[in-house]
Design a protein around this motif. Structure first.
Motif, PDB file in Angstrom:
ATOM      1  N   VAL A   1       0.867  -1.178   0.000  1.00  0.00           N
ATOM      2  CA  VAL A   1       0.000   0.000   0.000  1.00  0.00           C
ATOM      3  C   VAL A   1       0.903   1.227   0.000  1.00  0.00           C
ATOM      4  O   VAL A   1       1.756   1.361   0.878  1.00  0.00           O
ATOM      5  N   LEU A   2       0.736   2.093  -0.985  1.00  0.00           N
ATOM      6  CA  LEU A   2       1.547   3.320  -1.029  1.00  0.00           C
ATOM      7  C   LEU A   2       0.645   4.545  -1.123  1.00  0.00           C
ATOM      8  O   LEU A   2      -0.402   4.491  -1.759  1.00  0.00           O
ATOM      9  N   PRO A   3       1.076   5.645  -0.488  1.00  0.00           N
ATOM     10  CA  PRO A   3       0.358   6.910  -0.696  1.00  0.00           C
ATOM     11  C   PRO A   3       0.717   7.432  -2.092  1.00  0.00           C
ATOM     12  O   PRO A   3       1.616   6.902  -2.740  1.00  0.00           O
TER      13      PRO A   3
ATOM     14  N   PRO B   1       2.996  13.340  -2.819  1.00  0.00           N
ATOM     15  CA  PRO B   1       2.235  14.548  -2.472  1.00  0.00           C
ATOM     16  C   PRO B   1       2.659  15.761  -3.303  1.00  0.00           C
ATOM     17  O   PRO B   1       3.830  16.109  -3.331  1.00  0.00           O
TER      18      PRO B   1
ATOM     19  N   CYS C   1       6.639  -4.114  -6.707  1.00  0.00           N
ATOM     20  CA  CYS C   1       6.599  -2.990  -5.763  1.00  0.00           C
ATOM     21  C   CYS C   1       7.337  -1.795  -6.334  1.00  0.00           C
ATOM     22  O   CYS C   1       6.861  -0.657  -6.265  1.00  0.00           O
ATOM     23  N   ARG C   2       8.502  -2.059  -6.921  1.00  0.00           N
ATOM     24  CA  ARG C   2       9.257  -0.957  -7.521  1.00  0.00           C
ATOM     25  C   ARG C   2       8.511  -0.386  -8.723  1.00  0.00           C
ATOM     26  O   ARG C   2       8.484   0.832  -8.929  1.00  0.00           O
TER      27      ARG C   2
ATOM     28  N   ALA D   1       5.857   1.890  -7.484  1.00  0.00           N
ATOM     29  CA  ALA D   1       6.441   3.144  -7.001  1.00  0.00           C
ATOM     30  C   ALA D   1       6.827   4.048  -8.173  1.00  0.00           C
ATOM     31  O   ALA D   1       6.550   5.253  -8.162  1.00  0.00           O
TER      32      ALA D   1
ATOM     33  N   PHE E   1      10.459  10.122  -2.859  1.00  0.00           N
ATOM     34  CA  PHE E   1       9.259   9.374  -2.486  1.00  0.00           C
ATOM     35  C   PHE E   1       9.603   8.292  -1.449  1.00  0.00           C
ATOM     36  O   PHE E   1       8.899   8.116  -0.457  1.00  0.00           O
ATOM     37  N   ARG E   2      10.707   7.579  -1.687  1.00  0.00           N
ATOM     38  CA  ARG E   2      11.151   6.577  -0.706  1.00  0.00           C
ATOM     39  C   ARG E   2      11.354   7.212   0.659  1.00  0.00           C
ATOM     40  O   ARG E   2      11.029   6.630   1.694  1.00  0.00           O
TER      41      ARG E   2
ATOM     42  N   ILE F   1       9.997  10.071   1.892  1.00  0.00           N
ATOM     43  CA  ILE F   1       8.826  10.630   2.566  1.00  0.00           C
ATOM     44  C   ILE F   1       7.804   9.578   2.939  1.00  0.00           C
ATOM     45  O   ILE F   1       6.860   9.884   3.651  1.00  0.00           O
ATOM     46  N   CYS F   2       7.973   8.334   2.484  1.00  0.00           N
ATOM     47  CA  CYS F   2       7.037   7.326   2.990  1.00  0.00           C
ATOM     48  C   CYS F   2       7.777   6.199   3.700  1.00  0.00           C
ATOM     49  O   CYS F   2       7.316   5.079   3.748  1.00  0.00           O
ATOM     50  N   LYS F   3       8.899   6.547   4.297  1.00  0.00           N
ATOM     51  CA  LYS F   3       9.684   5.541   5.020  1.00  0.00           C
ATOM     52  C   LYS F   3       9.531   5.723   6.525  1.00  0.00           C
ATOM     53  O   LYS F   3       9.734   6.818   7.038  1.00  0.00           O
ATOM     54  N   ILE F   4       9.186   4.646   7.211  1.00  0.00           N
ATOM     55  CA  ILE F   4       9.138   4.675   8.667  1.00  0.00           C
ATOM     56  C   ILE F   4      10.538   4.348   9.164  1.00  0.00           C
ATOM     57  O   ILE F   4      11.030   3.252   8.930  1.00  0.00           O
ATOM     58  N   PRO F   5      11.200   5.300   9.825  1.00  0.00           N
ATOM     59  CA  PRO F   5      12.592   5.056  10.227  1.00  0.00           C
ATOM     60  C   PRO F   5      12.666   4.017  11.370  1.00  0.00           C
ATOM     61  O   PRO F   5      11.694   3.793  12.062  1.00  0.00           O
TER      62      PRO F   5
END
Lengths: 304, 304
Positions: free
Chosen positions: A221-223, A226, A260-261, A264, A297-298, A300-304
């Protein structure tokens, strides 16, 4: 890979667009045009389509400069398909003001390439046409078949669409189409139902809200990327689909990670398309700009 | 950290809920209740609120079992705040059927703790009340102040809300509220405008479409945790905010990376809340279930 390894079947059109930001009367459009242009950043496709005698040379050369093969685009007597659409304040919803089918009423695509394509994208056209094309290509020789569709066909040709679903590897639709197709409000259940009708892979586009990829049992699931402003959303979905197929054809793989890539990349290239009218932004776009935005993009949607 | 390091100011309520899946007449609700329960998985907060004499002991002990401090919850003569709401097929939109303000008409919270809290969450209440509480706490001693608000206050008390914005570190609102507050349709521009009024950090909740975090110049965009079915969305936003604050208080840090993890945890805990009525799902939830789902969430939104 052979020359015709990626084939995109779809419309080539002359659009008239109205958005809150402006109005243009003749914009090069159509599902195949956007999809092929987007794919060409990764792998130059062949287009199968039909245009009228009025189809501008300027549009043709725009695609040929990208190494897109137009030898399967038939020129018929009459006018090219025309679509007139308007977007209000909610740029997610297009209002169709006028559709002139013109030469497309006669769309019976023929594949006369020497080789069977390895990757085939049946963009949004009549499911009857999608089936005609599948009939011409022996299935065992195609590696991967993807299809798109729209509400109009879901409502008018559900039975034919079931036949299409049984013969493809991937369906790419938006959230409204997935719900209409399955009568499920939950997108997860909708995707599972679609998988049950055939395609192992289902991609659900949610416009400004991102995308869901269902790949067998796995999912992503990707946003959306933005953007401060969307200028013209026309072609975003086709750009997404074309990028997906172009990337898969280039990598020549369809495993989950590659997908997935691809999703993206599709998100990122579509985010460029909507920055200007029609194909205007893609015309000046480079692969290094795409890769740069993919890296953002990677981040801004990465949970550190 | 001292005992009262995290303080949550908000409502405690008795809700009556109608969803497509069922109807319940007395459900423990309120912004402070959901936020505090969620925070307690990370750091047990103190609640500042007012309830009526009819406030059930059962609700009280539910919170006390989680080590939540209720010594600043005043009991006033009269009835507890009641909200009756209904959700239709679109579970994103709550329709308020009835609001009985009751004892909350009299909400002038007093902080009489021995220590100034380090982390303060002003959940959705009248901006006048948010300011009263800020007045009682000397700003230099609070590390971090967050606030929530809603359309009603944006429309009726914009000037007071500006005073709140000038004194807080973070605003957490949903997409509709952000647009109404700033009259900007672009959420990026809306967030930048809100930052311009004071808070360095803006979190925009988009319900089933995820969340955007603006932290100074940096930002994070996450999808929601995809659920097959949403049962009751009440309290999802408050759960999200409470989790955020609980995690920040536990880590005692507010840098970008910590915030990203806090937002991911908020997303995950909120995804549990909506699986059952009211606090029912949180009651049986464990931190290891939360961590397990967080790991799944990392997987399903990771670009390999």
């Amino acid at each position: 890979m052979g020359k015709n390894s990626l084939v995109i079947v779809g419309t080539m059109a002359i659009d008239a667009l109205e958005t809150p930001f402006g109005k243009e009367d003749s914009v090069f459009g159509g599902s195949a045009s956007y999809a092929a242009y987007a794919a060409s950043f990764f792998y130059p496709p062949s287009i199968v389509s039909i245009v009228g005698e009025d189809f501008p040379n300027e549009y043709r050369s725009l695609l040929e400069k990208r190494q897109i093969d137009l030898s399967h685009v038939e020129v018929h007597a009459g006018h090219t398909f025309r679509w007139r659409g308007r977007y209000g304040a909610d740029l997610n919803v297009a209002e169709t003001l006028e559709t002139q089918i013109n030469v497309l009423g006669d769309l019976h695509p023929r594949w006369n390439g020497k080789q069977t394509p390895e990757y085939l994208f049946l963009a949004n056209v009549d499911p009857k046409v999608q089936l005609e094309l599948l009939d011409q290509l022996e299935r065992p020789r195609i590696k991967f078949v993807a299809a798109d569709t729209m509400n109009f066909w879901i409502q008018s040709s559900r039975a034919l669409l079931s036949k299409v679903l049984a013969r493809i590897d991937m369906l790419v639709v938006n959230d409204g189409e997935a719900r209409l197709l399955t009568r499920e409000s939950s997108l997860i259940r909708a995707a599972r139902k679609i998988q049950g009708e055939g395609p192992n892979i289902v991609v659900i586009k949610k416009g400004e809200h991102g995308v869901m990829l269902f790949h067998g049992e796995r999912f992503l699931v990707l946003p959306a990327y933005p953007l401060e402003e969307v200028f013209d959303p026309t072609g975003a979905g086709d750009t997404f689909g074309g990028t997906l197929l172009g990337y898969l054809a280039r990598e020549d793989k369809t495993d989950f990670d590659t997908f997935c890539r691809a999703v993206a990349y599709g998100t990122v290239v579509a985010s460029f398309t909507v920055e200007k009218f029609g194909l205007d932004r893609l015309k000046s776009l480079t692969l290094s700009e795409i890769n740069e935005r993919l890296n953002q993009f990677r981040q801004i949607c990465k949970i550190p």
